[in-house]
Design a protein around this motif. Structure first.
Motif, short mmCIF file in Angstrom:
data_model
loop_
_atom_site.label_atom_id
_atom_site.label_comp_id
_atom_site.label_asym_id
_atom_site.label_seq_id
_atom_site.Cartn_x
_atom_site.Cartn_y
_atom_site.Cartn_z
N LEU A 1 0.82 -1.22 0.00
CA LEU A 1 0.00 0.00 0.00
C LEU A 1 0.85 1.26 0.00
CD1 LEU A 1 -2.70 -1.13 2.58
CD2 LEU A 1 -3.06 -0.75 0.14
N PRO A 2 0.37 2.31 -0.68
CA PRO A 2 1.10 3.59 -0.69
C PRO A 2 0.88 4.40 0.58
CG PRO A 2 -0.90 3.79 -2.00
CD PRO A 2 -0.82 2.34 -1.56
N ASP A 3 -0.04 3.95 1.46
CA ASP A 3 -0.35 4.70 2.67
C ASP A 3 0.90 4.89 3.52
OD1 ASP A 3 -2.98 4.49 1.83
OD2 ASP A 3 -3.34 2.67 3.01
N ARG A 4 1.15 6.15 3.91
CA ARG A 4 2.29 6.44 4.79
C ARG A 4 1.85 7.35 5.93
NH1 ARG A 4 3.55 2.52 3.57
NH2 ARG A 4 5.40 1.71 2.50
N ASN A 5 0.68 7.01 6.48
CA ASN A 5 0.23 7.75 7.65
C ASN A 5 0.91 7.17 8.89
OD1 ASN A 5 -1.23 5.36 8.26
ND2 ASN A 5 -2.94 6.08 7.01
N ALA A 6 0.62 7.80 10.04
CA ALA A 6 1.31 7.41 11.27
C ALA A 6 1.04 5.95 11.64
CB ALA A 6 0.87 8.31 12.42
N THR A 7 -0.18 5.45 11.35
CA THR A 7 -0.52 4.07 11.68
C THR A 7 0.35 3.09 10.90
OG1 THR A 7 -2.81 4.73 12.08
CG2 THR A 7 -2.40 2.39 11.69
N PHE A 8 0.45 3.32 9.59
CA PHE A 8 1.25 2.41 8.78
C PHE A 8 2.74 2.54 9.07
CE2 PHE A 8 -2.26 0.84 6.48
CZ PHE A 8 -1.82 -0.27 5.75
N GLU A 9 3.17 3.74 9.43
CA GLU A 9 4.58 3.91 9.81
C GLU A 9 4.90 3.07 11.04
OE1 GLU A 9 6.93 5.34 8.28
OE2 GLU A 9 5.93 6.58 6.78
N ALA A 10 3.95 3.04 11.99
CA ALA A 10 4.16 2.26 13.21
C ALA A 10 4.23 0.77 12.89
CB ALA A 10 3.05 2.54 14.22
N ILE A 11 3.31 0.31 12.01
CA ILE A 11 3.29 -1.11 11.64
C ILE A 11 4.57 -1.47 10.88
CG2 ILE A 11 2.10 -2.86 10.27
CD1 ILE A 11 -0.52 -1.32 10.85
N ALA A 12 4.96 -0.59 9.95
CA ALA A 12 6.17 -0.84 9.16
C ALA A 12 7.41 -0.85 10.05
CB ALA A 12 6.31 0.22 8.07
N LYS A 13 7.43 0.04 11.05
CA LYS A 13 8.58 0.08 11.97
C LYS A 13 8.68 -1.21 12.78
CE LYS A 13 10.59 2.95 15.62
NZ LYS A 13 10.39 4.16 16.47
N LYS A 14 7.52 -1.78 13.10
CA LYS A 14 7.49 -2.99 13.92
C LYS A 14 7.81 -4.25 13.10
CE LYS A 14 6.01 -5.40 17.63
NZ LYS A 14 6.58 -5.29 19.00
N TYR A 15 7.24 -4.34 11.88
CA TYR A 15 7.34 -5.59 11.12
C TYR A 15 8.15 -5.48 9.83
CZ TYR A 15 3.67 -6.94 14.36
OH TYR A 15 2.96 -7.19 15.50
N GLY A 16 8.49 -4.27 9.42
CA GLY A 16 9.24 -4.12 8.17
C GLY A 16 8.33 -4.20 6.96
N GLU A 17 8.91 -4.11 5.78
CA GLU A 17 8.12 -4.11 4.54
C GLU A 17 8.58 -5.19 3.55
OE1 GLU A 17 7.40 -0.20 2.84
OE2 GLU A 17 8.15 0.73 4.68
N LYS A 18 9.38 -6.12 4.03
CA LYS A 18 9.85 -7.20 3.15
C LYS A 18 8.84 -8.32 3.15
CE LYS A 18 14.78 -6.22 3.66
NZ LYS A 18 16.10 -6.75 4.09
#
Length: 791
Positions: A348-365
């Motif tokens: 997803l292209p979403d880069r709001n604070a929620t997705f940033e937190a999820i990406a920081k926790k689990y990564g994007e690979k």
């Protein structure tokens, strides 16, 4: 329009690949050809406009005509009032230019930037650096800086600044994006179709700034005063000159000088200067605290605010979050849910604070193969993606994914919402319907996310609550989550919350506005409706926000405040921008507003006192068959000592008292006692002096002494309670007036008084002190608890 124009001019068009963009050489060629986007944003008036607006005023024209009349009859010293006018003019221009430089400098820090692709590389450039056929990279919260055509990707766009429609419009490849609109969700790459004045709207800022002007009591009051004086000054001047000419002992020269004296007293020439100077100084002071003032009179609006509406994200919280835990639902494997979250972050292209937190926790690979992605929308409150062999995963607000959810699921959601933000992860074997959720969607996990509270939030909220400002929190999140954050920040009535997704009509939303403190699941249109309802209830409302979903509410508020770290949309429609994105700047802003308005109110009463007594005397002397008792040079002395100097000193003092009452009524309560007292003194002096056969020059001298005394007496009352600076000011003014009377009598056309003259002066001075205090006491008792003095 622009395309036809380009063809007519034989301009070659390019069609660069979305990921490649124009080459540096082509960009340079476009710039040489003048095919770049013109940034028409005008943060402030130009230097020429400032000078012209200060010089070319009706009152300046009248002053010049009056000065010319006095010069024509050879009374040169009576032209001294023009020195005061020129000093006022110089001070006004200097302060506005100084404020302009400050605002322009700060505007550069918060100005909209364009993100383009050039030579295969993303580049951030000023708006006027965009050239025809540039490829722009647009994402959620960004402003569309020039008309362009979508090349790849999809996005929802708010075109309300152009079309008046607030409903987001979905844009696909080939669709036109209009300059001045904002991306609500999604992201895309688009080619610049028009530039500069060939855009659908002629300027970028015009599209971004079409918001309602600030409601300003001060501005409206000053305009009324100026209109009144402008209407009566010419006929009164003509009649007064005719009356003075008819007096047997008056010459033509005497009539001219006396009429000019009456008219210059009626002109409140320093009043507008005082207001603009005080507000300009406020702009400069606020800039030192990293606050950009984009609309001068919004300082007044904020000073009068009694209701403050806060957007939770970026105001109470830092706008950053962290995932605290993932809890499965229905025995769905947690590891599978975490892998789905990782895949969604990548897809997803979403880069709001929620997705940033999820990406920081689990990564994007992730090696999951994407088949379709649906970006987040502020309207739907969810986003998702379909993956080959894995099904469709959707993440968002539980109430929007399952409007009629089972009682057990709702109970669990409510329980977790008390700990913080909770999102629901759901899965379906089916694909997305046309912009809708897939069939057979089932919940699989709860994603618990914790907001990071701003360290200064609690202290700032305490300040507003102590100042009697009602604070309300408006958010798109779950109301239980927002309520808990409000509790952590110490907000009063944090437990009075409402879920606005349950409100089906505008009337229900308006009813909730007055009843609740915390509002959750609020759509952008509902935010605007809440602000409107509070205003209709008689409140002065300020709104803070940082996202595209706050724009409609920010436009509706009496005073709008944006964080510089927020979206272009929020910054561009707001009247104040907190450049350090720090909520603890707000008490300073409110304090500066209160200082400005209270001091303008107090000092304006001095100018209005002069206008009042001069106007009443001019009207009275249409019927009193005696020479007008003042000369212009004498009124210059009185104005400088009792109005000009004290007004500007008092106007720049510290003052954090709460704004009370109506501006016009407040200044009238201070001005009427002084104006009536002075008129009474002058009329009694003229008639008693005439009965005692005093010379005209002695009557004039007594009038100067009594008017100066009454003016100083009024300043004494305005200076209460005394501070060190007020004591020094009052002492200096008394010494200055006495010094001019004693040492410069010839300059100010003053003559020695006889014993009877001093007796009359002393008696009327004592009477003036008694009458002034009685009038102040009486008006305070009749109209309000003594607000006619000091503060």
């Amino acid at each position: 329009m622009g395309k036809e124009s380009a063809e007519a001019k034989n301009i070659k068009r390019y069609h660069p690949a979305p990921d490649e963009g124009l080459s540096p050489a082509l960009v340079q060629q476009r710039m040489i050809e003048g095919l770049n986007n013109v940034d028409c944003t005008v943060a402030t008036r130009s230097v020429g406009r400032i000078v012209r607006d200060n010089v070319c005023t009706l009152f300046n024209l009248i002053n010049v005509i009056l000065a010319a009349a006095v010069l024509a009859v050879g009374s040169y010293k009576n032209c001294l009032f023009m020195g005061v006018v020129l000093c006022n003019l110089a001070i006004g221009i200097f302060q506005e230019l100084r404020a302009k430089r400050t605002v322009d400098k700060l505007s550069l820090l918060s100005s909209v930037k364009a993100h383009v692709i050039r030579g295969g590389m993303p580049v951030e450039i000023p708006v006027d650096g965009v050239v025809l056929d540039d490829v722009l990279a647009l994402k959620s919260g960004g402003q569309v800086v020039t008309d362009c055509v979508v090349l790849s990707g999809e996005c929802e766009v708010n075109e309300s600044f152009v079309t008046g429609e607030s409903e987001p419009i979905l844009k696909h490849p080939g669709d036109l994006l209009l300059a001045g609109s904002f991306v609500v969700s999604g992201e895309c790459k688009a080619r610049a179709e028009h530039v500069g004045d060939e855009n659908y709207i002629s300027t970028i800022s015009k599209g971004a700034k079409q918001f309602k002007k600030v409601r300003s009591e001060i501005m409206e009051t000053l305009k009324k005063i100026i209109r009144f004086v402008s209407v009566i000054i010419i006929p009164v001047g003509g009649l007064l000159f005719w009356g003075q000419m008819r007096l047997p002992d008056n010459s033509f020269n005497d009539a001219v000088v006396q009429t000019v004296a009456a008219l210059i007293g009626m002109i409140p020439e320093g009043l507008m200067l005082l207001t603009s100077t005080v507000l300009a100084v406020s702009v400069i002071r606020l800039s030192s605290h990293k606050v950009l003032v984009q609309e001068l009179y919004c300082i007044e609006a904020l000073a009068r605010v009694d209701t403050l509406c806060l957007d939770k994200t970026g105001t109470l919280t830092e706008g950053t979050m962290e995932v605290s835990k993932v809890i499965s639902w229905g025995n769905y494997p947690v590891r599978e849910a975490e892998e789905a979250l990782r895949a969604l972050c990548r897809a997803l292209p979403d880069r709001n604070a929620t997705f940033e937190a999820i990406a920081k926790k689990y990564g994007e690979k992730s090696d999951w193969k994407l088949t379709k992605a649906v970006p987040f929308s502020s309207k739907t409150k969810w986003s998702g993606a379909s993956f080959e062999g894995k099904g469709t995963y959707v993440i968002g607000a539980g109430e929007f994914l399952f409007p009629e959810m089972a009682a057990g699921l709702k109970s669990e959601l409510d329980r977790y919402a008390k700990e913080g933000r909770v999102l629901l992860l759901a899965r379906s074997e089916s694909r997305f319907r046309e912009r809708g959720l897939p069939e057979g969607l089932k919940p699989v996990a709860f994603v618990l996310i914790q907001d990071v509270i701003r360290p200064e939030a609690e202290e700032t909220l305490r300040y507003f609550m102590e100042q009697g400002v009602d604070v309300k929190v408006i958010s798109g999140d779950n109301p239980l989550t927002v309520s808990q954050i409000a509790k952590r920040t110490g907000l009063k009535n944090w437990d009075q919350w409402v879920d606005l997704s349950a409100c089906k009509t505008d009337e229900e939303v308006k009813a909730a506005a007055a009843r609740y403190t915390v509002f959750g699941r609020v759509l952008p249109d509902q935010k605007k409706l809440l602000i409107k309802a509070l205003k209709e209830a008689g409140h002065t409302v300020a709104m803070t926000g940082d996202g595209i979903n706050d724009v409609l509410a920010l436009k509706e508020a009496d005073c709008s405040i944006a964080m510089a770290s927020g979206s272009d949309a929020a910054r561009n429609v707001s009247q104040l921008v907190l450049l350090n994105s720090n909520f603890d700047s707000m008490p300073r802003v409110v304090g500066e507003g209160r200082r400005s308005i209270n001091n303008i109110q107090r000092s304006a009463s001095l100018f209005l006192t002069k206008t009042m007594y001069a106007t009443m005397l001019a009207l009275l002397f249409l019927f009193i068959q005696m020479p007008y008792p003042f000369m212009p040079i004498q009124l210059t002395l009185i104005s400088a000592v009792t109005i000009g100097i004290p007004a500007f000193i008092l106007a720049l003092e510290p003052n954090r008292a709460r704004i009370e009452g109506n501006f016009l009524r407040n200044i009238l309560m201070k001005a009427v006692p002084g104006g009536v007292t002075i008129v009474m003194n002058i009329v009694l002096t003229v008639f008693i002096g005439w009965k005692l056969d005093f010379p005209v020059e002695m009557i004039s001298t007594i009038c100067v002494l009594l008017t100066g005394f009454a003016g100083l007496l009024l300043i004494l009352r305005l200076c209460m309670p005394f501070t060190q600076i007020r004591k020094i000011l009052l002492g200096f003014l008394c010494a200055l007036f006495a010094g001019c009377v004693v040492f410069l009598p010839e300059l100010f056309s003053l003559v020695p008084l006889s014993g009877a003259g001093w007796a009359l002066t002393g008696g009327l001075a004592l009477l003036a002190a008694v009458v002034l205090n009685l009038l102040i006491w009486g008006m305070g008792k009749r109209f309000g608890k003594g607000r006619s003095v000091g503060k």
